[in-house]
Design a protein around this motif. Structure first.
Motif, mmCIF file in Angstrom:
data_model
loop_
_atom_site.group_PDB
_atom_site.id
_atom_site.type_symbol
_atom_site.label_atom_id
_atom_site.label_comp_id
_atom_site.label_asym_id
_atom_site.label_seq_id
_atom_site.Cartn_x
_atom_site.Cartn_y
_atom_site.Cartn_z
ATOM 1 N N ILE A 92 0.847 -1.408 -0.607
ATOM 2 C CA ILE A 92 0.279 0.253 -0.388
ATOM 3 C C ILE A 92 0.705 0.898 0.150
ATOM 4 C CG2 ILE A 92 -1.973 1.967 1.056
ATOM 5 C CD1 ILE A 92 -2.653 -1.311 2.135
ATOM 6 N N LYS A 93 1.513 2.034 -0.935
ATOM 7 C CA LYS A 93 1.783 3.037 -1.498
ATOM 8 C C LYS A 93 1.547 4.250 -1.364
ATOM 9 C CE LYS A 93 5.137 0.741 -3.049
ATOM 10 N NZ LYS A 93 5.749 1.177 -4.269
ATOM 11 N N VAL A 94 1.865 5.047 -0.043
ATOM 12 C CA VAL A 94 1.186 6.629 0.236
ATOM 13 C C VAL A 94 1.570 7.798 -0.083
ATOM 14 C CG1 VAL A 94 -0.101 5.573 1.897
ATOM 15 C CG2 VAL A 94 1.643 5.908 2.550
ATOM 16 N N TRP A 95 1.699 8.838 -0.334
ATOM 17 C CA TRP A 95 2.494 9.886 -0.497
ATOM 18 C C TRP A 95 2.750 10.788 1.338
ATOM 19 C CZ3 TRP A 95 6.319 11.063 -3.846
ATOM 20 C CH2 TRP A 95 6.236 10.421 -4.913
ATOM 21 N N ALA A 96 3.563 10.702 1.689
ATOM 22 C CA ALA A 96 3.494 11.430 2.845
ATOM 23 C C ALA A 96 5.155 11.759 3.797
ATOM 24 C CB ALA A 96 2.791 10.167 4.126
ATOM 25 N N ASP A 97 5.086 12.157 4.966
ATOM 26 C CA ASP A 97 6.195 11.761 5.375
ATOM 27 C C ASP A 97 6.766 10.530 7.165
ATOM 28 O OD1 ASP A 97 8.693 11.943 7.835
ATOM 29 O OD2 ASP A 97 8.537 14.649 7.368
ATOM 30 N N GLU A 98 6.985 9.485 5.376
ATOM 31 C CA GLU A 98 7.678 8.406 6.945
ATOM 32 C C GLU A 98 7.794 8.360 8.249
ATOM 33 O OE1 GLU A 98 8.734 4.329 5.893
ATOM 34 O OE2 GLU A 98 9.499 5.635 4.844
ATOM 35 N N PHE A 99 9.067 9.200 8.641
ATOM 36 C CA PHE A 99 9.054 9.601 10.104
ATOM 37 C C PHE A 99 7.846 10.037 10.843
ATOM 38 C CE2 PHE A 99 10.789 11.835 13.466
ATOM 39 C CZ PHE A 99 11.563 11.400 14.507
ATOM 40 N N LYS A 100 6.818 11.350 10.433
ATOM 41 C CA LYS A 100 6.082 12.061 10.827
ATOM 42 C C LYS A 100 4.980 10.494 11.151
ATOM 43 C CE LYS A 100 7.365 16.476 10.538
ATOM 44 N NZ LYS A 100 7.512 17.560 10.214
ATOM 45 N N ILE A 101 4.377 10.126 9.666
ATOM 46 C CA ILE A 101 3.642 8.379 9.691
ATOM 47 C C ILE A 101 3.825 8.062 11.518
ATOM 48 C CG2 ILE A 101 2.262 7.217 7.908
ATOM 49 C CD1 ILE A 101 1.522 10.080 8.053
ATOM 50 N N GLU A 102 4.992 7.663 11.215
ATOM 51 C CA GLU A 102 5.770 6.401 12.436
ATOM 52 C C GLU A 102 5.324 7.087 14.033
ATOM 53 O OE1 GLU A 102 9.197 3.581 13.647
ATOM 54 O OE2 GLU A 102 9.101 5.471 11.976
ATOM 55 N N ALA A 103 5.162 8.220 14.189
ATOM 56 C CA ALA A 103 5.035 8.928 15.148
ATOM 57 C C ALA A 103 3.728 9.113 15.521
ATOM 58 C CB ALA A 103 6.013 10.394 14.902
ATOM 59 N N VAL A 104 2.467 8.890 14.547
ATOM 60 C CA VAL A 104 1.340 8.852 14.360
ATOM 61 C C VAL A 104 0.871 7.596 14.881
ATOM 62 C CG1 VAL A 104 -1.161 9.183 13.164
ATOM 63 C CG2 VAL A 104 0.543 11.017 13.076
ATOM 64 N N LEU A 105 1.116 6.745 14.053
ATOM 65 C CA LEU A 105 1.248 5.729 14.197
ATOM 66 C C LEU A 105 1.499 4.585 16.002
ATOM 67 C CD1 LEU A 105 1.957 3.352 10.927
ATOM 68 C CD2 LEU A 105 -0.380 3.344 12.111
#
Length: 546
Positions: free
Chosen positions: A423-436
């Motif tokens: 599942i490919k997404v456009w985002a800031d991977e580091f910050k999305i990791e913080a969200v999860l």
């Protein structure tokens, strides 16, 4: 036009009627006071012109060596009816109604253009014989000659109103007004001598009673004037609508403008003053509308700025209070255990280790909270920029679950993944990791019931683009509906005792909110039948299933 008495249309009509009435009044007065004089002046001028005409004929006859009387008698004797002189006398009688009587110097021969020639000749002889008395205004009480057509003696009355009244006096003749008692008619008469000094004459023309003529004229003028006033008033009242109609439109537009309704525009195309006024009102309306719109925008911005300032001020106060509250407990613990160590309360190694561990734990919590606050502040002020990249969300979630594997086993938590690979997404991977991380940590801390956590990711169509909907579910206690919107605020805690137990600061969800808003994505929480789901969305990027 609510009040017709005050309308321009009514005032125009009344002004017209007033002017017409004034003009008719002036004409009535002029007729009454000046018409008679004008009438007599015209008649006097006719007699003077007749004298000049006949005197010219007399002069021409004298140059031919004869008198006018002999010349005319000769013409009549020869039946010269087309003679200019004969035509002149006939024209005076027929066109100007002037009776002419000529007498030679010997008072023998007589020429007359009237059947009353003898009577006029007798009057002439009477005037000539009493010339001086008449000129002096002394009217002799002597009888006039006998009227050849009457058996009665005509006398000169003693009443001076019947005496001849001199109108004008020339070198050779006199013009006077006399009254004929027989016909009850006034006459204008000129009598005397022509320029040859020999030929005597009298010219007489009846003069209608001027007072009757003036009265008739005034009655006719009054009748016509009333008709003109009525007809003209109606016409002006109807025609004035062409003037008042655009004025009424302008009044209606101005009234709407006072209510801040600028939709109405003047649509006339006239080039007069009203057209200029209408165009000026259109320009003014546009400028007012634009100015008011700018003022409303400025006012709205000002309100927002004031509200924002108030909100920021309240947030600042709340932030200081929350930070103070959050730091108070760990600082108190650190201070208390540190004092205990200094006072030798922990003499053995195990006690010292316990005191030191408490101090370390509280310091770690304080450090974590400070880092979270720093991170949140950087996100809110835009200092921590969002670096977009295309990455595999499914791999990120799987690696994070692997990290939490021991924690799940230790707490007997069942983790269930519901998503496809790649599942490919456009985002800031580091910050999305913080969200999860915040969502999963929050789920672990509030786990209950069957102790299950479900992480799902679905690709959905939203309008004209694809999004990835990510959800983290736990079967813990549901959040009260009144608290759902508040959990995203800094330092807000639904259950403060429980949050304190696992070391929560109430900042994690605020960081989630800041991260997702920087991505322009949605987020939220909803109560399920047996638990709570936290969710967020991401922009899909060329997804394919391996």
């Amino acid at each position: 036009m609510k009040n017709i008495k005050c309308s321009i249309r009514s005032r125009l009509t009344l002004t017209f009627l007033g002017i017409m009435t004034l003009m008719l009044t002036i004409m009535y007065g002029v007729n009454t006071y000046f018409l008679e004089k004008y009438y007599f002046n015209e008649k006097v001028e006719e007699l003077e012109a007749a004298y000049a005409t006949v005197d010219k004929i007399v002069s021409e006859a004298e140059q031919d060596g004869e008198t006018i009387i002999s010349k005319i008698n000769k013409l009549f004797g020869q039946n010269y009816t087309d003679s200019p002189d004969i035509k002149t006398f006939r024209a005076l009688n027929d066109q100007s109604n002037i009776n002419v009587v000529l007498i030679d110097q010997y008072d023998n021969a007589l020429i007359s253009t009237s059947r009353e020639g003898d009577w006029l000749a007798k009057k002439l002889r009477f005037y000539l014989s009493n010339k001086n008395a008449i000129a002096d205004g002394e009217y002799p009480n002597i009888g006039l000659p006998v009227d050849p057509y009457s058996n009665e003696q005509e006398g000169l009355p003693n009443d001076e109103e019947f005496f001849p009244e001199t109108i004008d006096e020339h070198e050779n003749y006199i013009i006077q007004k006399s009254f004929d008692n027989r016909s009850k008619t006034h006459y204008l008469e000129s009598w005397g001598y022509f320029s040859d000094g020999k030929t005597k004459f009298i010219m007489s023309m009846p003069v209608a009673t001027i007072h009757d003529s003036v009265a008739i004229t005034n009655r006719f003028l009054l009748f016509v004037g009333i008709m003109v006033l009525i007809g003209g008033g109606i016409f002006i009242f109807l025609a004035s609508s062409a003037v008042t109609r655009p004025i009424n439109k302008l009044a209606a537009i101005s009234e709407r403008m006072t209510k801040l309704d600028f939709g109405a525009k003047y649509e006339g195309n006239s080039q007069d003053e009203i057209g200029t006024l209408g165009n000026s009102m259109n320009v003014m309306s546009e400028k007012l509308e634009k100015t008011i719109a700018e003022l409303k925008t400025a006012n709205n911005s000002l309100k927002k700025d004031i509200n924002e300032k108030t909100k920021i001020d309240e947030m600042r106060k709340e932030f200081i209070a929350n930070v103070s509250h959050e730091l108070k407990t760990p600082i108190a613990l650190i201070e208390g255990y540190a004092e205990g160590l200094m006072e030798g309360m922990a003499e053995d190694k195990d006690s010292r280790d316990y005191y030191c561990n408490v101090i370390m734990d509280e310091a770690i919590k304080m450090n974590k909270m400070v880092k979270q606050l720093t991170s949140l502040n950087d996100l809110e002020i835009g200092k921590d920029k969002t670096e977009f990249s295309c990455f595999d969300l499914s791999k990120l979630i799987q690696s994070m679950i692997e990290t939490y594997k021991l924690k799940f086993e230790e707490m007997d938590i069942k983790a269930e993944l519901r998503f496809k690979d790649n599942i490919k997404v456009w985002a800031d991977e580091f910050k999305i990791e913080a969200v999860l991380t915040n969502y999963i940590t929050n789920a672990i801390n509030h786990i209950d019931g069957e102790r299950k956590i479900i992480i799902s990711a679905d690709i959905k169509q939203e309008e004209d683009k694809e999004i990835v909907f990510v959800s983290v579910y736990n079967d813990g206690e549901r959040i009260p509906d009144t608290e759902l919107d508040k959990i995203w605020d800094k330092f807000y805690k639904v259950d403060k005792a429980r949050t304190r137990a696992y070391g929560g600061s109430g900042i994690g969800l605020s960081i989630v909110k800041a991260i997702l808003e920087s991505h322009g994505q949605s987020y939220g929480v909803k109560n399920e039948e047996t638990g709570v789901s936290f969710y967020f969305t991401l922009e899909s990027a060329c997804n394919s299933t391996e």
